[in-house]
Write a protein that holds these residues in place. Sequence first.
Motif: not given
Length: 296
Positions: A1-14
């Motif tokens: 399967m070709s195509g992009a992966l879209l991730v929707v989620g959290d971006v945080v500072t650890d």
Amino acid sequence: MSGALLVVGDVVTDVVARHLGPLAAGTDTAAVVRTLPGGAGANVACWAAQGGCPDVRLLGRVGSEAAAWHERELTAAGVTARLVVDAEAPTGTVICLVDAGAAAERTFLTDSGASLRLAPGDWSDTLLDGVARLHLSGYLFFSEPSRALVTVAVEAARARAVPVSVDPASAGFLAELGVDRFLAFADGIDVLLPSRDEAHLLTGLPDPADAAAKLSRHVPLVVVKQGAEGALVAVSGEVKARIPAVAAVPRDTTGAGDAFTGAFLAALLAGAGPEEAAAAGCRAGARAVQKVGGRP
């Protein structure tokens, strides 16, 4: 399967604090402290790029004080970041207390900040252009605005026949939300990637294999991540494979599940079957626990 992966989620500072002995209440405990980019969604995206996925995209929300830094870090990891800058809330921050003992177990103090303020207004169906898989961080299920975003995103993905995966992300928050509500919001997803604790919580079954089998009657493909015990792959109410873990001496287990998920999704996109993809996930998890922080 070709195509992009879209991730929707959290971006945080650890803020990762590896303490060298038991926490001493009311006084000082010696520790090694580092500030690192994190967030379950962002970590998954970075590990997917590390796993060979050539087009990984991330939708997240951050505060203005750290937006530029997070964008730089994501870009350097090979992720195309679409970060919504929140005018009111700061970037989410997680203090990770990591026991420097043999288990390298971690405890999180979480201020979700801007990360859980992702809302339907941040979504556009054009985000799915060229996308072959959509992955949703489970943290999205733990606030009203981001739950509404989940509903919109899953409907848009189903309309385009884009498969959707979810990582429940936090047993603590999951218990607070309620199992029935989580499963209702997760209706229509194709892949569920819970930890052993999350699988137990979602089913009430103590045995991980029983839990995986039960969950796979609701979701077509279930992969239960078991850390040092490897992973279970379940389809149609039956455990199809037990994938062994890769031996590793843990320094910091933060992000190991994210590493598994990212590598697993990258392998699926490259054409691997679920068992082969889970083996790739186990290899990434082993690499993750040998380093400090949740990113490759």
